[in-house]
Design a protein around this motif. Structure first.
Motif, PDB file in Angstrom:
ATOM      1  N   VAL A 304      42.673  41.764  47.353  1.00  0.00           N
ATOM      2  CA  VAL A 304      41.408  41.185  46.887  1.00  0.00           C
ATOM      3  C   VAL A 304      41.042  41.723  45.508  1.00  0.00           C
ATOM      4  N   ASN A 305      41.122  43.035  45.337  1.00  0.00           N
ATOM      5  CA  ASN A 305      40.683  43.642  44.083  1.00  0.00           C
ATOM      6  C   ASN A 305      41.617  43.329  42.911  1.00  0.00           C
ATOM      7  N   GLN A 306      42.888  43.035  43.217  1.00  0.00           N
ATOM      8  CA  GLN A 306      43.836  42.704  42.156  1.00  0.00           C
ATOM      9  C   GLN A 306      43.925  41.201  41.886  1.00  0.00           C
ATOM     10  N   TYR A 307      43.216  40.415  42.682  1.00  0.00           N
ATOM     11  CA  TYR A 307      43.248  38.962  42.519  1.00  0.00           C
ATOM     12  C   TYR A 307      42.579  38.577  41.195  1.00  0.00           C
ATOM     13  N   LYS A 308      43.234  37.736  40.399  1.00  0.00           N
ATOM     14  CA  LYS A 308      42.737  37.392  39.064  1.00  0.00           C
ATOM     15  C   LYS A 308      42.381  35.910  38.942  1.00  0.00           C
ATOM     16  N   GLY A 309      42.300  35.213  40.050  1.00  0.00           N
ATOM     17  CA  GLY A 309      42.038  33.785  39.993  1.00  0.00           C
ATOM     18  C   GLY A 309      40.564  33.437  39.976  1.00  0.00           C
ATOM     19  N   ASP A 310      40.218  32.416  40.719  1.00  0.00           N
ATOM     20  CA  ASP A 310      38.858  31.886  40.767  1.00  0.00           C
ATOM     21  C   ASP A 310      37.869  32.948  41.248  1.00  0.00           C
ATOM     22  N   LYS A 311      36.765  33.139  40.503  1.00  0.00           N
ATOM     23  CA  LYS A 311      35.791  34.179  40.834  1.00  0.00           C
ATOM     24  C   LYS A 311      35.083  33.897  42.152  1.00  0.00           C
ATOM     25  N   ILE A 312      34.803  32.636  42.409  1.00  0.00           N
ATOM     26  CA  ILE A 312      34.129  32.278  43.663  1.00  0.00           C
ATOM     27  C   ILE A 312      35.029  32.585  44.851  1.00  0.00           C
ATOM     28  N   ARG A 313      36.308  32.282  44.690  1.00  0.00           N
ATOM     29  CA  ARG A 313      37.276  32.580  45.754  1.00  0.00           C
ATOM     30  C   ARG A 313      37.372  34.091  45.982  1.00  0.00           C
ATOM     31  N   LYS A 314      37.360  34.853  44.901  1.00  0.00           N
ATOM     32  CA  LYS A 314      37.443  36.308  45.021  1.00  0.00           C
ATOM     33  C   LYS A 314      36.209  36.865  45.710  1.00  0.00           C
ATOM     34  N   LYS A 315      35.021  36.361  45.361  1.00  0.00           N
ATOM     35  CA  LYS A 315      33.798  36.833  46.004  1.00  0.00           C
ATOM     36  C   LYS A 315      33.802  36.508  47.491  1.00  0.00           C
ATOM     37  N   LYS A 356      43.862  33.367  54.194  1.00  0.00           N
ATOM     38  CA  LYS A 356      43.734  31.913  54.036  1.00  0.00           C
ATOM     39  C   LYS A 356      43.098  31.579  52.689  1.00  0.00           C
ATOM     40  N   ILE A 357      42.052  32.336  52.337  1.00  0.00           N
ATOM     41  CA  ILE A 357      41.360  32.097  51.068  1.00  0.00           C
ATOM     42  C   ILE A 357      42.309  32.309  49.892  1.00  0.00           C
ATOM     43  N   LEU A 358      43.096  33.385  49.953  1.00  0.00           N
ATOM     44  CA  LEU A 358      43.949  33.751  48.818  1.00  0.00           C
ATOM     45  C   LEU A 358      45.240  32.943  48.764  1.00  0.00           C
TER      46      LEU A 358
END
Length: 650
Positions: A304-315, A356-358
């Motif tokens: 999660v913390n290293q994910y660099k994509g969509d901000k809404i998806r990360k939140k 699933k989200i990621l």
């Protein structure tokens, strides 16, 4: 306080407590609420929030902060620690109108690095069990601890002074007065008589009988009669307003000793006398299921913390992560044995939601990575596929975790049998594709549920002979000596991972100088991930034997089947979790024998009664092996994860 059942807490604690405080304006009180309870009170009991606001405004009530989802803070990355504390702080400020200055820590799980996180989040003091601050516990003064230029005050709380309904308030005050007087006589401070503070923290079980007995009313009435008493009721924040003596202290780590005692469940009770100096990692060593979940939390937090994509998806993923970090999922609760599995599997479900989200993005690629996933000093093979997550361990060469995207949790979340409660000890970890080589005598014991040794390969460390990320292929090898015949046996095990399962190839070779006659068994242990242990919640088991389809239910007799020559020509085994709509299909390349067992794991509850904690399906494929010296044989199993129609709950 334990906040697992907000409605019950409201009726038995919050409501009568608010009524008492509202009518006794000179009686101060502090209360700790986690985010889940606070949300419940906002939505369902807003009248209580209104009363709390008024009590806070007149400085009679103090609301304490902490981790929003009661996480075990030392086990989290700093970003998650700060996030959980800030989230609850914001919720209290928005709901009550005043931000918390102090906080509590679940299980008193303390680590020195928390000073930086707590200070950064604007929290000024914490409450901590006095057993953890052994050197300073009898001073009855607050402590102050600094780390890298930041500091936090620590108020020890004292379990030995917790009142009960059979203690008269006068006797209670006398005991406290004598204890503080002894501390003052031994004092060597320059200030002759600094104001002492003695904090008493009550959980739900301790507070409930006091509320029912109206004990606080009795205490209030008694203190009101004291004209020259030096006893003052106060909240920590009110006490801190004066310039008070604080003892510089350094506390490296700690855990509530009562919790530590409860956690000695995967081994015999340890004789650790200085429990207060232990850390939460001692508990993880004892409670393997909690440790497995913790490792998955860390892995997921990194994703999660290293994910660099969509901000809404990360939140959205981070919100699920913090839900998954609830501390009760890692702690073993002896008060409600079966809640342990429920809490763990609930966290695994949140983790599945994160995956699933990621993985919904088109950029996601299925991967097999190779690193020390479970921090045992050996590398593991982590399979992050579109439809499932698992990892394969070099110890026993087995799959030790399996979460299905459309399933209900971790299907390898198994306990181990302990002789004291289950009648025997498991000498190996229960995973999927655990390999055994048995003599005829050992195998007869095995299929009758008796101790049969460890099957040689179930505890051996395999060696990597080939690993290909691009082909998603893992080849492992191991050599062993049969316990009874003393013959050398070589085993090569190859995994090929796909989106919907995997293919396992075995090559078994006789490296001895005489013929080998053994049983080769491949055991898979599937956890019943449901919240109940009733028979209808277990796996539905079907197989094809000699071309005939069989359903194995509670009335099916293995011994009768074996005596009639059945279950020796099996070509397909299907174990279905109908509640979650998932089937696990085992298809050997050639006919084999089959054994299964619904295995219950027993544990003692708080009263010492031995009850079923959780259960698993033991599903074993086996073959007769006869090899001349130097000869080898090959066995293959195709393992598929299949979605099926969910069974509606009654």
């Amino acid at each position: 306080m334990d906040n697992d059942n907000p409605e019950k807490r409201f009726q038995t604690i919050y409501k009568p407590l608010a009524k008492f405080l509202y009518t006794h304006q000179s009686f101060p009180f502090s209360i700790s609420l986690n985010g889940t309870v606070l949300q419940f009170l906002k939505k369902r009991k807003n009248e209580l929030i209104t009363i709390f606001k008024e009590l806070v405004e007149r400085k009679q009530l103090e609301i304490l902060g902490g981790a929003y989802y009661d996480a075990i803070l030392p086990l989290l990355f700093p970003v998650d620690r700060n996030g959980q504390i800030d989230l609850l702080t914001s919720e209290i400020r928005q709901t009550i109108g005043k931000r918390p200055r102090g906080m509590t820590i679940l299980a008193d799980a303390w680590e020195a690095s928390l000073v930086n996180n707590i200070n950064t989040c604007g929290i000024e003091y914490i409450l901590l069990n006095n057993q953890i601050v052994q050197e300073y516990k009898d001073s009855y003064l607050p402590l102050i601890m600094s780390d890298l230029g930041k500091s936090v005050e620590i108020f020890p709380y004292y379990e030995e002074f917790i009142p009960t309904t059979d203690i008269d308030p006068q006797d209670f005050i006398n005991v406290i007065t004598k204890a503080v007087s002894r501390a003052q006589r031994k004092s060597t401070f320059i200030q002759m008589e600094p104001n002492r503070v003695l904090v008493i923290s009550l959980n739900y079980e301790q507070l409930l009988p006091l509320m029912e007995d109206k004990w606080f009313e009795k205490l209030y009435d008694y203190i009101s009669t004291l004209t020259d008493s030096k006893i003052l009721l106060s909240t920590p924040s009110a006490y801190r307003k004066d310039e008070v003596v604080k003892l510089p202290a350094y506390i490296s780590c700690g855990i509530n000793e009562n919790l530590l005692y409860d956690e000695q469940l995967n081994k015999n009770k340890s004789s650790n006398k200085n429990k207060g100096s232990s850390s939460f990692y001692n508990i993880l060593e004892e409670y393997s299921c909690g440790a497995s979940l913790y490792r998955k939390m860390l892995y997921t937090s990194n994703l999660v913390n290293q994910y660099k994509g969509d901000k809404i998806r990360k939140k959205s993923a981070r919100d699920k992560l913090w839900l998954a970090q609830k501390g009760q999922a890692i702690i073993w609760n002896s008060s409600d044995i079966q809640s342990n599995l429920i809490n763990r599997q609930t966290s695994y479900k949140y983790i599945i939601d994160i995956e699933k989200i990621l993985t919904e993005e088109d950029t996601f690629r299925e991967t097999i990575t190779n690193f020390d996933y479970d921090c045992d000093g050996l590398k593991e093979y982590v399979c992050r596929m579109k439809n499932f997550f698992s990892y394969i361990s070099l110890i026993s060469g087995a799959m030790m975790e399996l979460e299905v995207r459309k399933g209900g949790g971790n299907y390898v979340d198994n306990l181990s049998r302990i002789e004291e409660w289950d009648g025997e000890n498991d000498k190996y970890r229960r995973g999927i594709f655990v390999d055994h080589v048995f003599s005829e005598e050992q195998f007869d014991k095995y299929i009758n549920g008796l101790p049969a040794g460890d099957g040689i390969f179930s505890r051996i460390q395999y060696t990597e002979s080939k690993y290909s990320q691009s082909h998603k292929e893992i080849q492992l090898t191991a050599s062993a000596i049969a316990m009874e015949s003393k013959q050398a046996i070589f085993l090569k095990k190859k995994y090929i991972i796909s989106s919907d399962g995997l293919y396992v190839q075995y090559i078994l070779r006789n490296d001895s100088d005489k013929p080998l006659k053994m049983k080769f068994a491949v055991e898979s242990n599937l956890t019943n991930v449901h919240s109940t242990l009733e028979a209808e919640s277990n796996f539905s088991l079907e197989l094809v034997d000699a071309g005939e389809k069989l359903t194995l239910d509670n009335d099916f007799s293995l011994n009768k089947a074996y005596s009639n020559g059945m279950l020796n020509n099996v070509t397909t085994v299907r174990a279905s979790d109908l509640e979650n709509g998932v089937s696990f299909v085992f298809e050997p390349n050639e006919k084999c024998g089959y054994y299964y067992q619904n295995l219950d794991f027993k544990r003692p509850d708080k009263k010492g009664n031995i009850i079923t904690a959780q259960s698993a399906l033991v599903s074993t494929l086996f073959w007769n092996i006869e090899l001349e010296p130097g000869m080898e044989t090959e066995k293959n199993i195709n393992f598929a994860i299949v979605s099926v129609k969910k069974q509606k709950k009654a």
